[in-house]
Write a protein that holds these residues in place. Structure first.
Motif, short mmCIF file in Angstrom:
data_model
loop_
_atom_site.label_atom_id
_atom_site.label_comp_id
_atom_site.label_asym_id
_atom_site.label_seq_id
_atom_site.Cartn_x
_atom_site.Cartn_y
_atom_site.Cartn_z
N THR A 1 6.70 -10.33 -33.94
CA THR A 1 7.15 -11.80 -34.34
C THR A 1 7.66 -12.63 -33.26
O THR A 1 7.66 -13.83 -33.62
N ILE A 2 8.62 -11.79 -32.64
CA ILE A 2 9.42 -12.57 -31.47
C ILE A 2 8.27 -13.42 -30.70
O ILE A 2 8.58 -14.46 -30.05
N ASP A 3 7.25 -12.85 -29.94
CA ASP A 3 6.34 -13.11 -29.39
C ASP A 3 5.63 -14.34 -29.92
O ASP A 3 5.19 -15.44 -29.30
N GLU A 4 5.39 -14.06 -31.56
CA GLU A 4 4.75 -15.31 -32.18
C GLU A 4 5.76 -16.76 -32.05
O GLU A 4 5.34 -17.59 -31.82
N ILE A 5 7.03 -16.38 -32.21
CA ILE A 5 8.03 -17.47 -32.48
C ILE A 5 7.92 -18.17 -30.96
O ILE A 5 7.83 -19.43 -30.87
N LYS A 6 7.98 -17.45 -29.85
CA LYS A 6 8.02 -17.77 -28.48
C LYS A 6 6.66 -18.85 -28.12
O LYS A 6 6.73 -19.67 -27.61
N ASP A 7 5.42 -18.12 -28.85
CA ASP A 7 4.27 -18.95 -28.48
C ASP A 7 4.29 -20.20 -29.42
O ASP A 7 3.84 -21.34 -28.78
N GLN A 8 4.75 -20.38 -30.85
CA GLN A 8 5.07 -21.53 -31.19
C GLN A 8 5.78 -22.53 -30.64
O GLN A 8 5.36 -23.63 -30.56
N ALA B 1 5.24 -30.31 -35.17
CA ALA B 1 4.74 -29.12 -35.83
C ALA B 1 5.77 -28.71 -36.65
O ALA B 1 6.90 -28.83 -36.61
N TYR B 2 5.71 -27.74 -37.77
CA TYR B 2 6.60 -27.40 -38.64
C TYR B 2 5.85 -25.95 -39.00
O TYR B 2 4.90 -25.60 -39.17
N ILE B 3 7.06 -25.36 -39.48
CA ILE B 3 6.69 -23.77 -39.94
C ILE B 3 7.74 -23.58 -41.36
O ILE B 3 8.85 -23.91 -41.24
N ASP B 4 7.04 -23.44 -42.27
CA ASP B 4 7.73 -23.18 -43.76
C ASP B 4 8.15 -21.82 -43.52
O ASP B 4 7.40 -20.71 -43.95
N ILE B 5 9.61 -21.54 -43.26
CA ILE B 5 9.94 -20.12 -43.08
C ILE B 5 10.13 -19.43 -44.41
O ILE B 5 9.96 -18.05 -44.39
N LEU B 6 9.90 -20.02 -45.48
CA LEU B 6 9.72 -19.35 -46.66
C LEU B 6 8.50 -18.59 -46.98
O LEU B 6 8.22 -17.81 -47.69
N LYS B 7 7.31 -19.22 -46.21
CA LYS B 7 6.28 -18.43 -46.27
C LYS B 7 6.09 -17.41 -45.41
O LYS B 7 5.13 -16.47 -45.37
N ARG C 1 11.52 -16.05 -40.58
CA ARG C 1 12.95 -16.18 -41.34
C ARG C 1 13.95 -15.29 -40.71
O ARG C 1 15.16 -15.65 -40.64
N LYS C 2 13.51 -14.10 -40.80
CA LYS C 2 14.68 -13.05 -40.41
C LYS C 2 14.74 -13.01 -38.78
O LYS C 2 15.84 -12.73 -38.36
N GLU C 3 13.66 -13.14 -37.96
CA GLU C 3 13.93 -12.92 -36.47
C GLU C 3 14.20 -14.28 -35.55
O GLU C 3 14.90 -14.00 -34.75
N LEU C 4 13.80 -15.36 -36.28
CA LEU C 4 14.33 -16.56 -35.48
C LEU C 4 15.87 -16.79 -35.39
O LEU C 4 16.28 -16.93 -34.31
N PRO C 5 16.60 -16.47 -36.32
CA PRO C 5 18.26 -16.62 -35.94
C PRO C 5 18.64 -15.65 -34.81
O PRO C 5 19.40 -16.21 -34.14
N THR D 1 21.18 -20.54 -39.26
CA THR D 1 20.86 -21.43 -40.13
C THR D 1 19.50 -22.23 -40.04
O THR D 1 18.89 -22.18 -38.84
N PHE D 2 18.82 -22.75 -41.23
CA PHE D 2 17.75 -23.70 -41.22
C PHE D 2 18.24 -24.80 -41.65
O PHE D 2 18.93 -24.89 -42.60
N PRO D 3 17.29 -26.15 -41.30
CA PRO D 3 16.36 -25.98 -40.40
C PRO D 3 16.97 -25.72 -38.97
O PRO D 3 17.88 -25.97 -38.52
#
Length: 115
Positions: free
Chosen positions: A3-10, A47-53, A58-62, A69-71
């Protein structure tokens, strides 16, 4: 990819990315709606990510962002902040300057929720 690698990539592959609750067309919280409204006023594609999906994002990005918090608005790989900071920067004109410095050719409004 974890997940962290995915976030970094995004973040690396999108000059402007908004992690939000819902979508720009249907925000699921007032703070996300406010962030979307400001980006729309600035006439910027993003670009956007719906963290609810994506509960793992949602857990790792903070934790990754050290921002609870979000956004969350990221520009050129850097966390700008949440709704209050976005509003403050917009009112001062700093957000528009930052957004206008980004090459429009790299800027696409992407729904990267459908992976």
């Amino acid at each position: 990819m974890n997940t962290i690698d995915e976030i970094k990539d995004q973040i690396a592959n999108n000059p402007i990315i908004l992690y939000m609750k819902g979508t720009p067309e249907f925000p699921n919280c007032g703070f996300s709606a406010q962030a979307v409204e400001i980006l729309s006023i600035c006439n910027q594609q993003y670009a956007y990510i719906d963290i609810l999906k994506f509960p793992l994002i949602r857990k790792e990005l903070p934790k990754y962002a050290n921002w609870p918090t979000f956004p969350q608005l990221w520009i050129n790989g850097e966390l700008i902040g949440g709704c209050d900071i976005i509003v403050e920067m917009f009112k001062s004109g700093k957000l528009q300057i930052l957004l206008n410095s980004i090459s429009s050719k790299k800027n696409n409004k992407n729904n990267i929720n459908n992976k």
